[in-house]
Motif scaffolding. Structure first.
Motif, mmCIF file in Angstrom:
data_model
loop_
_atom_site.group_PDB
_atom_site.id
_atom_site.type_symbol
_atom_site.label_atom_id
_atom_site.label_comp_id
_atom_site.label_asym_id
_atom_site.label_seq_id
_atom_site.Cartn_x
_atom_site.Cartn_y
_atom_site.Cartn_z
ATOM 1 N N THR A 201 0.938 -1.213 0.144
ATOM 2 C CA THR A 201 0.156 0.099 0.120
ATOM 3 C C THR A 201 0.870 1.139 -0.129
ATOM 4 O O THR A 201 1.801 1.207 -0.838
ATOM 5 C CB THR A 201 -1.013 0.073 1.136
ATOM 6 O OG1 THR A 201 -0.095 0.006 2.573
ATOM 7 C CG2 THR A 201 -1.910 -1.171 1.201
ATOM 8 N N SER A 202 0.591 1.966 1.105
ATOM 9 C CA SER A 202 1.190 3.345 0.852
ATOM 10 C C SER A 202 2.773 3.480 0.940
ATOM 11 O O SER A 202 3.156 2.480 1.716
ATOM 12 C CB SER A 202 0.804 4.397 2.230
ATOM 13 O OG SER A 202 1.053 3.493 3.231
ATOM 14 N N ILE A 203 3.321 3.946 0.198
ATOM 15 C CA ILE A 203 4.809 4.155 0.213
ATOM 16 C C ILE A 203 4.910 5.563 0.445
ATOM 17 O O ILE A 203 5.703 6.272 -0.076
ATOM 18 C CB ILE A 203 5.597 3.531 -0.907
ATOM 19 C CG1 ILE A 203 5.182 2.094 -1.237
ATOM 20 C CG2 ILE A 203 7.050 3.605 -0.800
ATOM 21 C CD1 ILE A 203 5.487 1.308 -2.402
ATOM 22 N N GLY A 204 4.161 6.153 1.005
ATOM 23 C CA GLY A 204 3.863 7.828 1.528
ATOM 24 C C GLY A 204 4.810 8.277 2.193
ATOM 25 O O GLY A 204 4.620 8.176 3.428
ATOM 26 N N PHE A 205 6.026 8.682 1.786
ATOM 27 C CA PHE A 205 7.072 9.481 2.669
ATOM 28 C C PHE A 205 7.688 10.309 2.004
ATOM 29 O O PHE A 205 7.886 10.418 0.618
ATOM 30 C CB PHE A 205 7.904 8.353 3.388
ATOM 31 C CG PHE A 205 8.683 7.712 2.509
ATOM 32 C CD1 PHE A 205 9.971 8.089 2.042
ATOM 33 C CD2 PHE A 205 8.338 6.522 2.138
ATOM 34 C CE1 PHE A 205 10.604 7.477 1.021
ATOM 35 C CE2 PHE A 205 9.200 5.819 1.307
ATOM 36 C CZ PHE A 205 10.108 6.220 0.805
ATOM 37 N N SER A 206 8.145 11.219 2.625
ATOM 38 C CA SER A 206 9.111 12.437 1.960
ATOM 39 C C SER A 206 10.552 11.788 1.850
ATOM 40 O O SER A 206 11.019 11.912 2.789
ATOM 41 C CB SER A 206 8.800 13.655 2.707
ATOM 42 O OG SER A 206 9.839 14.522 2.340
ATOM 43 N N PRO A 207 10.871 11.765 0.815
ATOM 44 C CA PRO A 207 12.352 11.519 0.545
ATOM 45 C C PRO A 207 13.250 12.377 1.385
ATOM 46 O O PRO A 207 14.104 11.924 1.895
ATOM 47 C CB PRO A 207 12.723 11.417 -0.952
ATOM 48 C CG PRO A 207 11.258 11.224 -1.381
ATOM 49 C CD PRO A 207 10.310 11.964 -0.710
ATOM 50 N N LYS A 379 14.304 4.167 3.701
ATOM 51 C CA LYS A 379 13.073 4.453 4.465
ATOM 52 C C LYS A 379 12.181 3.223 4.236
ATOM 53 O O LYS A 379 11.473 2.740 5.074
ATOM 54 C CB LYS A 379 12.608 5.700 3.835
ATOM 55 C CG LYS A 379 11.109 6.157 4.246
ATOM 56 C CD LYS A 379 11.754 7.107 5.450
ATOM 57 C CE LYS A 379 10.388 7.896 6.128
ATOM 58 N NZ LYS A 379 10.773 8.573 7.339
ATOM 59 N N LEU A 380 12.282 2.597 3.021
ATOM 60 C CA LEU A 380 11.393 1.541 2.709
ATOM 61 C C LEU A 380 11.795 0.345 3.536
ATOM 62 O O LEU A 380 11.080 -0.415 4.057
ATOM 63 C CB LEU A 380 11.561 1.131 1.264
ATOM 64 C CG LEU A 380 10.805 2.089 0.183
ATOM 65 C CD1 LEU A 380 11.383 1.509 -1.293
ATOM 66 C CD2 LEU A 380 9.295 2.021 0.179
ATOM 67 N N LEU A 381 13.004 0.344 3.704
ATOM 68 C CA LEU A 381 13.400 -0.760 4.596
ATOM 69 C C LEU A 381 13.074 -0.681 5.974
ATOM 70 O O LEU A 381 12.824 -1.706 6.579
ATOM 71 C CB LEU A 381 15.148 -0.738 4.429
ATOM 72 C CG LEU A 381 15.633 -1.860 5.214
ATOM 73 C CD1 LEU A 381 15.491 -3.107 4.376
ATOM 74 C CD2 LEU A 381 17.433 -1.616 4.876
ATOM 75 N N ARG A 382 13.157 0.346 6.684
ATOM 76 C CA ARG A 382 12.670 0.708 7.869
ATOM 77 C C ARG A 382 11.220 0.635 7.967
ATOM 78 O O ARG A 382 10.557 0.161 8.946
ATOM 79 C CB ARG A 382 13.195 2.065 8.389
ATOM 80 C CG ARG A 382 14.605 2.233 8.568
ATOM 81 C CD ARG A 382 15.189 3.567 8.550
ATOM 82 N NE ARG A 382 14.421 4.166 9.808
ATOM 83 C CZ ARG A 382 14.556 5.458 9.861
ATOM 84 N NH1 ARG A 382 14.651 6.358 8.863
ATOM 85 N NH2 ARG A 382 13.932 5.967 10.939
ATOM 86 N N ALA A 383 10.509 0.914 6.768
ATOM 87 C CA ALA A 383 9.122 0.738 6.809
ATOM 88 C C ALA A 383 8.354 -0.527 6.618
ATOM 89 O O ALA A 383 7.181 -1.142 6.894
ATOM 90 C CB ALA A 383 8.421 1.694 5.864
ATOM 91 N N SER A 384 9.232 -1.571 6.069
ATOM 92 C CA SER A 384 9.008 -2.765 6.138
ATOM 93 C C SER A 384 8.914 -3.728 7.101
ATOM 94 O O SER A 384 9.314 -2.911 8.395
ATOM 95 C CB SER A 384 10.250 -3.636 5.079
ATOM 96 O OG SER A 384 11.404 -3.927 5.957
ATOM 97 N N ARG A 385 8.569 -4.875 7.243
ATOM 98 C CA ARG A 385 8.462 -5.716 8.422
ATOM 99 C C ARG A 385 9.532 -6.466 8.629
ATOM 100 O O ARG A 385 9.727 -7.395 9.398
ATOM 101 C CB ARG A 385 7.213 -6.477 8.428
ATOM 102 C CG ARG A 385 5.988 -5.642 8.393
ATOM 103 C CD ARG A 385 4.702 -6.411 8.249
ATOM 104 N NE ARG A 385 4.593 -7.333 9.118
ATOM 105 C CZ ARG A 385 4.010 -8.547 9.058
ATOM 106 N NH1 ARG A 385 4.055 -9.022 7.722
ATOM 107 N NH2 ARG A 385 3.807 -9.061 10.044
#
Ligand SMILES: Nc1ncnc2c1ncn2[C@@H]1O[C@H](COP(=O)(O)OP(=O)(O)OP(=O)(O)O)[C@@H](O)[C@H]1O
Ligand SMILES: [Mg+2]
Length: 391
Positions: A201-207, A379-385
């Protein structure tokens, strides 16, 4: 060749000349193919060495048996340096239920030498915490990561890690086959590609807000807690080296692992490497996975992601146009040449996110990316599980 009858009627000099050319053509087979023969011999040697190494590894694992072998099997006296290369071995304890990463008295030797990269390192990485290893070129970052990932065993001490781990090298392996195959690697492409709706779903973050790893200082090991307060310059958790603070202690030294470089110096290897452990900021509320059952830690074997999910992940990696450019997810190319180094690294990141292991090792896995893209990857890595990563 001339029949014998004809040979006999030839004058002696012609017979000699004919015999010589016959021998020459027979020998030239070897000379003309010397390169190939040498290559074959070298490949055979390498395969033999691989076979021996695998057999040895298998025997050691069988020999180690249970967790009772926590004691270092071959630790040299004093534990500072192995007495000779290959004399000491790091023991690994891989368990499905192991949470995070645990290092006990880990000493890692530089390949082919008795020089130590780290000495008697004690560290516990709990789920949600990650470790960033930073240092000058050649100081041993890759060797340390390889040792942690189990690819390098020279040294002593023990490493405890979960079964679901993933290693991302600086130059990822590009498999022969389609783009889909490369994104899903090492999983197989299902025979009937699923076109399910995405679980991403969301990958909504500000680079711009992602600077977890940018500007890291040199010569340090940084320890990140995902849920920690967002303070980049960081408090630390201790790492036990001889004479230093225990993990998690309130020791207030800004370079708690300086003792590690002290150790390197003691080992006769003065190194500019100063090592530190820091707590990095938390991941915030970015959510990558919507359906907890679709992809979770160690859940790489779950339902194969469909086109939409793969394309969305490519989009998250800023590779939206790649699938279209090459003719779709099922296009087959020589990906090593078709994709830039940075694109190959991003494909590898997709693999990592899809596999979602408990523990990931990243050896300069974003080295070919610009700073902004690198920040996005982390950021994606940290947002992952993914529970923990060591980079
Ligand atoms: N396979 C190998 N065989 C022998 N020596 C090796 C091998 N791999 C690394 N080394 C040596 O080990 C030392 C540490 O190398 P390593 O690749 O771990 O450094 P690094 O910190 O990752 O460097 P960089 O930042 O340039 O990637 C170097 O002196 C290197 O020459
Ligand atoms: Mg390296």
């Amino acid at each position: 060749m001339l029949p014998l009858v004809q040979l006999e009627v030839l004058p002696p000099c012609s017979q000699a000349s004919f015999a010589f050319s016959s021998i020459e053509s027979a020998l030239s087979i070897i000379i003309n193919n010397l390169g190939q023969l040498t290559g074959l011999a070298a490949e055979t040697d390498r395969l033999d060495a691989l076979l021996q190494a695998l057999t040895q590894e298998h025997d050691e694992v069988a020999h180690q048996g249970s967790d009772s072998t926590l004691a270092q099997l071959y630790c040299s006296p004093g534990g500072q340096q192995p007495s000779a290369p290959h004399a000491a071995r790091i023991t690994r304890h891989v368990k499905a239920e192991q949470e995070g990463l645990l290092l006990r008295q880990l000493s890692v030797a530089v390949p082919g030498s008795t020089r130590l990269i780290c000495s008697k390192l004690d560290l516990q990485l709990s789920p949600g915490e990650s470790l960033l290893v930073v240092g000058p070129s050649g100081c041993g970052k890759s060797s340390l990561l390889r040792a942690l990932a189990g690819l390098w065993r020279e040294g002593s001490g023990s490493i405890h890690l979960p079964a679901a781990t993933f290693f991302l090298p600086q130059k990822p392996f590009m498999a022969l086959g389609s783009l889909r195959h490369n994104l899903l690697f090492p999983a197989e492409v299902p025979e009937t590609p699923s076109h399910s709706t995405s679980s991403v779903t969301s990958i909504g973050f500000s680079p711009a807000s992602s600077k977890a790893v940018a500007g890291a200082g040199s010569g340090s090991i940084k320890h990140r807690t995902h849920a920690a307060p967002s303070n980049m310059e960081m408090t630390h958790k201790g790492v036990v080296t001889p004479g230093s603070a225990s993990p998690g202690s309130d020791h207030d030294e800004s370079l708690p692992l300086l003792s590690r470089s002290d150790t390197l110096s003691k080992a006769g290897q003065a190194s500019p490497t100063a090592t530190r452990i820091h707590v990095l900021p938390g991941s915030g509320s970015v959510s990558l996975w919507q359906d907890a059952d679709s992809h979770g830690p160690g859940n790489g074997a779950g339902a194969s992601p469909g086109d939409a999910e793969l394309l969305r992940l490519l989009g998250a990696m800023r590779m939206e146009g790649v699938a279209d450019k090459v003719g779709g997810l099922d296009a087959t190319r020589d990906w090593t040449h078709e994709l830039s180094s940075g694109e190959q690294q991003r494909v590898a990141f997709v693999r990592l996110l899809l596999n979602c292991p408990h523990l990931a090792f990243l050896d300069e896995a974003t080295s070919a990316l610009d700073q902004e893209s690198e920040a996005i990857m982390y950021k994606l890595l940290r947002a992952s599980r993914i529970d923990c990563f060591v980079s």
